[in-house]
Design an enzyme around this catalytic site. Structure first.
Site, PDB file in Angstrom:
ATOM      1  N   GLU A  37       0.832  -1.209   0.000  1.00 56.74           N
ATOM      2  CA  GLU A  37       0.000   0.000   0.000  1.00 56.74           C
ATOM      3  C   GLU A  37       0.867   1.261   0.000  1.00 56.74           C
ATOM      4  O   GLU A  37       0.742   2.143   0.851  1.00 56.74           O
ATOM      5  CB  GLU A  37      -0.970  -0.020   1.180  1.00 56.74           C
ATOM      6  CG  GLU A  37      -1.940  -1.187   1.125  1.00 56.74           C
ATOM      7  CD  GLU A  37      -2.976  -1.176   2.242  1.00 56.74           C
ATOM      8  OE1 GLU A  37      -2.967  -0.239   3.059  1.00 56.74           O
ATOM      9  OE2 GLU A  37      -3.802  -2.104   2.288  1.00 56.74           O
ATOM     10  N   GLU A  94      -3.946  -9.103   0.066  1.00 54.79           N
ATOM     11  CA  GLU A  94      -4.533  -8.856   1.394  1.00 54.79           C
ATOM     12  C   GLU A  94      -6.042  -8.782   1.256  1.00 54.79           C
ATOM     13  O   GLU A  94      -6.561  -7.983   0.471  1.00 54.79           O
ATOM     14  CB  GLU A  94      -3.979  -7.552   1.972  1.00 54.79           C
ATOM     15  CG  GLU A  94      -4.364  -7.296   3.419  1.00 54.79           C
ATOM     16  CD  GLU A  94      -3.588  -6.118   3.986  1.00 54.79           C
ATOM     17  OE1 GLU A  94      -2.360  -6.039   3.758  1.00 54.79           O
ATOM     18  OE2 GLU A  94      -4.215  -5.257   4.639  1.00 54.79           O
TER      19      GLU A  94
END
Length: 787
Positions: free
Chosen positions: A423, A502
């Site tokens: 991220e 994820e």
């Protein structure tokens, strides 16, 4: 460089003969784990060898001083760091160097220091490393004092906070060792093994070894490599032609083995081979390195996802932070072994090291137990997530940290993917992010072309990563949480390889993965509750794991087991709905609250008067029949695309039993009993025979039972622990996410009738652990320490 020049062989032959006459031992590895002097706080001049540290506390490493606490609502680490302390700490230790050959090299290896570490030898600064997760070494040779005490000193500094989005610990929290080697030796992390061909009938094993000459003299050596099978027998040996090395030179040699009918490394039978690589001068062994590895072939395909040894399988993965709950980040391997065993029962076959390089022995355990690994290196690049995180150091240190990480990890058969970011906040600006990513991917490919590279993209449709070329710089495109967008990206550009890096616990997300063959698999957030990332005091963990912090299976773990495990199972829970007026049980934060319900593994509602109850059942069987006090409440068929099975029934105390069947045959059952008053304590160790190393321990579950042997869910007794014999209690816990009791203690309040004590043997002999609580008889368990 790989070269073999006859001229240099002749020129340096005499020097090689000279070296062969020396009496030299092979490489020696000396653990540096005992008798460190430790001081929490700053200490001016402590790096100087004459500094008086006699008043400092003696500790062994690995050592995480932050986990000792106390928890503090006003801690600088905030809830992100689990409300635990930070600051400066010093370690000092005298080291002794065994005698060796002329020009002997000596280096110290640290598997991890948290963080901003400085290391000195005899007052000489060896170096500084800001990253607390990387392994590194320093050459001590030029700063050693012969026949004198040598003082190794470490300063670690976590005072700049907040520096992490999760609990990161503090101190020399991983293993340390001293290595002595002949000046003609194998370069550290210098053996690289791949298996480009691997199937049941034949395998090719390629070995690339880098040699170094750190002597003042030239030398001629040969390289002998033996391939050893899982049974310990030598399969084959190959020896190079003589190689000449000038002072300061390095040389890389390639060798190859052909293996018939190899024992492959796979999930069910993770067979491990090893290479024994020796540097020879004549018949004398100058240096020797052993490298474990597995023979296997792993690949990602665009149309069909992930393949291992010709078998197409889904990655059923979990994300794991590096803390081990009550032991902090200095985690004995037996703590991980217990946790891995529980995850495997739930059907987990893969692990993502979120979001940092793990300890080397963590990867060893993944190799040994047959888990697939996404090895991740960075949580941020140049844009911060915390004020004092790695973004401050990325530009200067990324290449060093990544290079050493790849070199360290590239022989583990468990590793199938490298991830160079999670991220990352740089990606909204591709003009910044793309050159960085190019450099990261190129380093991975240079040092280990056998493994693909991914990145956990976040909101790639928003950032434009699928369309601006950034995602296609990755060998496998990884995306967090947005599985439909990931599948759409595959459809938009066939040939892309994709994986869910994820995901949450929603069934819909799993179905998108399960029912689309191009989707390689998913990694859940998260596998085990971890310290930190807390939104409010006194919550100490992020509570969305399949296992809780103490390693006990949570309801969502059994739900996932019903989707992922091939072993027949059934599990029943009492489901309680929550209204806006109902306060949430503090042990069931976040996910259950969002789902507006909580699940209890008991048949003890608050009211014993007649009322309606809901029972939720998880199974992977064809059907389940539910019985209350031996009376059938009916059968329900399990459906492929449905979630749990549910019954509404009128409460009666007694026994609730769920029976699972496949094709009419009973394959599993689960039972909930109404518990009576607490009557006794039960101690259940996961192992009774213990070695005495740091990594050996027994995880002992403590249960408070009624007279019938049923766990009493309301029991919250204060349990006191005492130990007799050569052992010590290294941590206690209960899994209660809002408890701020210390982990380093001999007392713990039970939660839902359970607690955990972790015991280490300190010597040979019988160790007796006693647990007591007011109003209950004492209980004991005996362990055996075995050096």
């Amino acid at each position: 460089m790989n070269r073999l020049n006859p001229f240099f062989q002749t020129l340096f032959g005499a020097a090689g003969l000279l070296l062969s006459t020396l009496s030299v031992p092979a490489r020696e590895i000396i653990p540096l784990e005992k008798d460190w002097s430790f001081f929490q706080g700053d200490a001016t001049g402590a790096e100087q060898p004459g500094f008086d540290s006699s008043s400092w506390r003696k500790v062994d490493v690995p050592h995480d001083w932050s986990i000792e606490g106390p928890f503090d609502k006003n801690a600088a680490t905030t809830g992100s760091g689990g409300w635990l302390p930070s600051g400066v700490a010093w370690y000092r230790r005298e080291i002794s160097i065994p005698p060796g050959p002329d020009g002997q090299r000596v280096w110290v290896e640290f598997d991890g220091i948290m963080q901003n570490s400085d290391v000195w030898l005899n007052g000489h600064l060896l170096g500084h490393r800001p990253n607390g997760y990387v392994s590194f070494r320093y050459d001590l040779t030029d700063h050693l004092t012969p026949q004198e005490p040598n003082i190794l000193t470490v300063r670690a500094d976590t005072s700049a906070q907040p520096a992490s989005r999760w609990y990161s610990g503090a101190g020399i929290y991983r293993h340390v060792r001293l290595v002595t080697a002949h000046p003609l030796h194998i370069q550290p992390w210098g053996v690289y093994v791949t298996t480009p061909e691997a199937n049941e009938s034949a395998a090719t094993v390629k070995v690339r070894t880098t040699l170094a000459n750190r002597h003042s003299k030239a030398g001629t050596i040969t390289l002998r490599t033996s391939l050893v099978g899982p049974d310990g027998k030598v399969i084959d040996t190959t020896t190079s032609a003589p190689v000449s090395l000038t002072p300061g030179d390095t040389e890389t040699l390639d060798q190859k083995f052909k293996v018939s009918n190899p024992a492959l490394w796979n999930l069910e039978s993770p067979h491990m081979h090893k290479l024994v690589t020796a540097v020879l001068s004549g018949d004398q062994v100058l240096d020797e390195v052993t490298t474990p590895f597995g023979i296997r072939q792993a690949e990602f395909r665009s149309e069909t996802g992930f393949w291992l040894n010709g078998e197409n399988l889904k990655l059923k993965g979990v994300c794991l932070h590096q803390d081990g709950g009550a032991v902090g980040v200095a985690v004995p391997l037996d703590v991980w072994r217990r946790r891995f065993t529980e995850l495997r029962k739930l059907g987990v076959n893969a692990i993502r090291t979120a979001h940092t390089p793990p300890a080397p022995e963590f990867l060893d355990l993944c190799d040994q137990m047959g888990f697939l690994v996404m090895d991740e290196f960075f949580d941020c690049w140049t844009k911060r997530k915390n004020k004092y995180d790695y973004h401050l150091f990325f530009r200067k240190w990324w290449e060093t940290d990544l290079r050493e990480g790849i070199l360290r990890d590239r022989n583990h058969p468990s590793i199938i993917l490298y991830s160079v970011g999670n991220e990352i906040h740089d990606t909204p600006k591709p003009e910044i992010a793309k050159p960085i990513l190019r450099g990261l991917v190129d380093v991975c490919h240079e040092l280990d072309p056998s493994r693909p590279v991914t990145q956990a993209l976040f909101r790639p449709n928003v950032s434009g990563d699928y369309n601006n070329g950034l995602a296609d710089m990755l060998d496998v495109i990884g995306t967090n949480y947005r599985d439909q967008e990931l599948l759409d990206a595959w459809k938009d550009k066939r040939g892309r390889k994709i994986v869910g890096t994820e995901q949450g616990h929603e069934r819909s997300t799993w179905l998108l993965c399960r029912d689309n063959p191009q989707h390689s698999g998913q990694f859940l957030w998260c596998g085990i509750d971890y310290l930190g990332e807390s939104r409010s005091w006194p919550l100490t963990v992020y509570n969305v794991g399949l296992l809780d912090r103490a390693g006990f299976v949570q309801p969502r773990g059994h739900e996932r087991q019903s989707w992922w495990s091939d072993t027949p199972m059934v599990r029943a829970y009492r489901r309680v709905g929550i209204t806006a007026e109902t306060p949430a049980d503090p042990g069931y934060e976040s996910l259950e609250w969002k789902r507006r319900q909580v699940l209890f593994p008991d048949w003890n509602p608050e009211s014993s008067a007649p009322h309606e109850e809901t029972v939720e059942v998880y199974t992977n069987a064809d059907e389940v029949e539910l019985f209350l006090n031996d009376k059938s409440l009916g059968k329900q068929k399990a459906r492929k695309d449905a979630g749990s099975l549910n019954w509404k029934l009128s409460y009666q105390p007694g026994t609730l039993k769920a029976v699972a069947r496949i094709k009419g045959r009973e394959v599993a059952s689960d039972m909930l009993r109404t518990a009576e008053a607490p009557a006794k304590i039960e101690l259940i160790p996961d192992r009774k025979n213990l070695g005495t190393s740091f990594d050996d321990c027994s995880n002992i579950e403590i249960r408070i039972l009624d007279s019938n042997g049923t766990i009493v869910p309301s029991a919250d007794h204060s349990l006191k622990f005492a130990i007799d014999g050569p052992g010590r209690i290294i941590a206690v816990d209960s899994g209660n996410v809002v408890s701020v009791e210390p982990f380093q203690a001999t007392e713990r309040k039970a939660w839902q009738g359970r607690a955990l004590a972790i015991v280490r043997a300190t010597g040979a002999g019988t160790i007796t652990l006693t647990a007591s609580a007011e109003g209950l008889p004492e209980a004991t368990v005996e362990l055996t320490g075995q050096p």
